[in-house]
Design a protein around this motif. Sequence first.
Motif, PDB file in Angstrom:
ATOM      1  N   LYS A  73      -3.506 -29.702   1.482  1.00 15.67           N
ATOM      2  CA  LYS A  73      -2.327 -28.968   1.939  1.00 15.67           C
ATOM      3  C   LYS A  73      -1.568 -28.335   0.779  1.00 15.67           C
ATOM      4  CE  LYS A  73       1.841 -29.497   4.750  1.00 15.67           C
ATOM      5  NZ  LYS A  73       2.656 -30.433   5.583  1.00 15.67           N
ATOM      6  N   GLN A  74      -1.357 -29.092  -0.293  1.00 14.67           N
ATOM      7  CA  GLN A  74      -0.599 -28.577  -1.437  1.00 14.67           C
ATOM      8  C   GLN A  74      -1.301 -27.405  -2.099  1.00 14.67           C
ATOM      9  OE1 GLN A  74       0.316 -31.591  -4.328  1.00 14.67           O
ATOM     10  NE2 GLN A  74       1.629 -30.260  -5.553  1.00 14.67           N
ATOM     11  N   LEU A  75      -2.612 -27.481  -2.164  1.00 22.54           N
ATOM     12  CA  LEU A  75      -3.395 -26.408  -2.774  1.00 22.54           C
ATOM     13  C   LEU A  75      -3.383 -25.157  -1.892  1.00 22.54           C
ATOM     14  CD1 LEU A  75      -4.948 -26.030  -5.358  1.00 22.54           C
ATOM     15  CD2 LEU A  75      -7.011 -26.857  -4.207  1.00 22.54           C
ATOM     16  N   LEU A  76      -3.466 -25.353  -0.594  1.00 28.26           N
ATOM     17  CA  LEU A  76      -3.406 -24.221   0.327  1.00 28.26           C
ATOM     18  C   LEU A  76      -2.051 -23.528   0.257  1.00 28.26           C
ATOM     19  CD1 LEU A  76      -5.218 -25.736   3.438  1.00 28.26           C
ATOM     20  CD2 LEU A  76      -6.099 -23.957   1.918  1.00 28.26           C
ATOM     21  N   GLN A  77      -0.985 -24.306   0.112  1.00 28.87           N
ATOM     22  CA  GLN A  77       0.353 -23.733  -0.015  1.00 28.87           C
ATOM     23  C   GLN A  77       0.469 -22.919  -1.297  1.00 28.87           C
ATOM     24  OE1 GLN A  77       2.662 -23.572   2.175  1.00 28.87           O
ATOM     25  NE2 GLN A  77       4.232 -22.619   0.882  1.00 28.87           N
ATOM     26  N   LEU A  78      -0.121 -23.421  -2.382  1.00 29.41           N
ATOM     27  CA  LEU A  78      -0.121 -22.679  -3.644  1.00 29.41           C
ATOM     28  C   LEU A  78      -0.812 -21.330  -3.472  1.00 29.41           C
ATOM     29  CD1 LEU A  78       0.271 -22.679  -6.829  1.00 29.41           C
ATOM     30  CD2 LEU A  78      -2.101 -23.472  -6.906  1.00 29.41           C
ATOM     31  N   ILE A  79      -1.957 -21.331  -2.805  1.00 25.62           N
ATOM     32  CA  ILE A  79      -2.722 -20.104  -2.612  1.00 25.62           C
ATOM     33  C   ILE A  79      -1.947 -19.089  -1.787  1.00 25.62           C
ATOM     34  CG2 ILE A  79      -4.768 -19.172  -1.433  1.00 25.62           C
ATOM     35  CD1 ILE A  79      -6.287 -21.657  -2.404  1.00 25.62           C
ATOM     36  N   ARG A  80      -1.164 -19.561  -0.835  1.00 27.39           N
ATOM     37  CA  ARG A  80      -0.409 -18.650   0.034  1.00 27.39           C
ATOM     38  C   ARG A  80       0.806 -18.041  -0.648  1.00 27.39           C
ATOM     39  NH1 ARG A  80      -0.676 -22.949   4.961  1.00 27.39           N
ATOM     40  NH2 ARG A  80      -2.783 -22.458   5.698  1.00 27.39           N
ATOM     41  N   THR A  81       1.272 -18.669  -1.726  1.00 30.09           N
ATOM     42  CA  THR A  81       2.542 -18.229  -2.317  1.00 30.09           C
ATOM     43  C   THR A  81       2.450 -17.760  -3.767  1.00 30.09           C
ATOM     44  OG1 THR A  81       3.065 -20.519  -2.937  1.00 30.09           O
ATOM     45  CG2 THR A  81       3.867 -19.752  -0.801  1.00 30.09           C
ATOM     46  N   ALA A  82       1.407 -18.161  -4.480  1.00 26.19           N
ATOM     47  CA  ALA A  82       1.325 -17.864  -5.916  1.00 26.19           C
ATOM     48  C   ALA A  82       0.470 -16.625  -6.184  1.00 26.19           C
ATOM     49  CB  ALA A  82       0.753 -19.064  -6.665  1.00 26.19           C
ATOM     50  N   SER A  83       0.570 -16.119  -7.414  1.00 19.43           N
ATOM     51  CA  SER A  83      -0.267 -14.999  -7.827  1.00 19.43           C
ATOM     52  C   SER A  83      -1.682 -15.493  -8.107  1.00 19.43           C
ATOM     53  CB  SER A  83       0.306 -14.359  -9.090  1.00 19.43           C
ATOM     54  OG  SER A  83       0.165 -15.246 -10.197  1.00 19.43           O
TER      55      SER A  83
END
Length: 219
Positions: free
Chosen positions: A39-49
């Motif tokens: 979940k944390q990694l997916l959230q990073l992918i959705r919000t980070a460059s």
Amino acid sequence: MLEFEYAIFDMDGTLVDSMRQWRDTGRIFLKKVGIEPRKQLLQLIRTASYEEISKTLNKQYGTDFTGVQLENQFFDIMKYSYKNNVFAKQGVFDFLLYLKGMRVPMCVATGTCRELTEYILNKLGLSNYFEFVLTCPEVGEDKHSPLIFEQALERIGGQKKNTVIFEDSLTAIQSASQAGFRTIGVYDETFIENKEKIAKIAEQYVYSLSELEAGENIG
């Protein structure tokens, strides 16, 4: 009664039903390279460059991705989705045809790159409704900034008081509204948790663009 003379449309989630595919790109990519889609990694992918994502993956999983490589991977995933799984949202064709009949100039302001944008608009037969397409990568700012809307407004020749922005994203509606733009919120299931917030900010909130076709003073 809703009155306007110019229209600026978001694409993903507003004109085309593609937000589920965008949200799934991270999961598809991680599974492809053998990384558990936590979940944390997916959230990073959705919000980070892409650069930030590549640095995190390289540090935590020993990969050697560059930001450009990641961007190309995600591009390929979405190109496949646009080709096979993405269609116009309900009511879009009827509403655009209605606005065109009312001689309302329209454009697209999207966070998606030009190549993918033009591909899906051409594939679905939507391109001819719009005067032009403007993308966040070209502008140099995402929709946390109203810059893309400012540039679209200048180019289409309208004023904030007679131009409406159609958006599904709370972030975009917030930045546009704070800059003095008129906004119409368009329902998309991926932003259901923000539905009430969007409805409070936007001039009007609709589940389908076809709701606006009748009884409005347009043009």
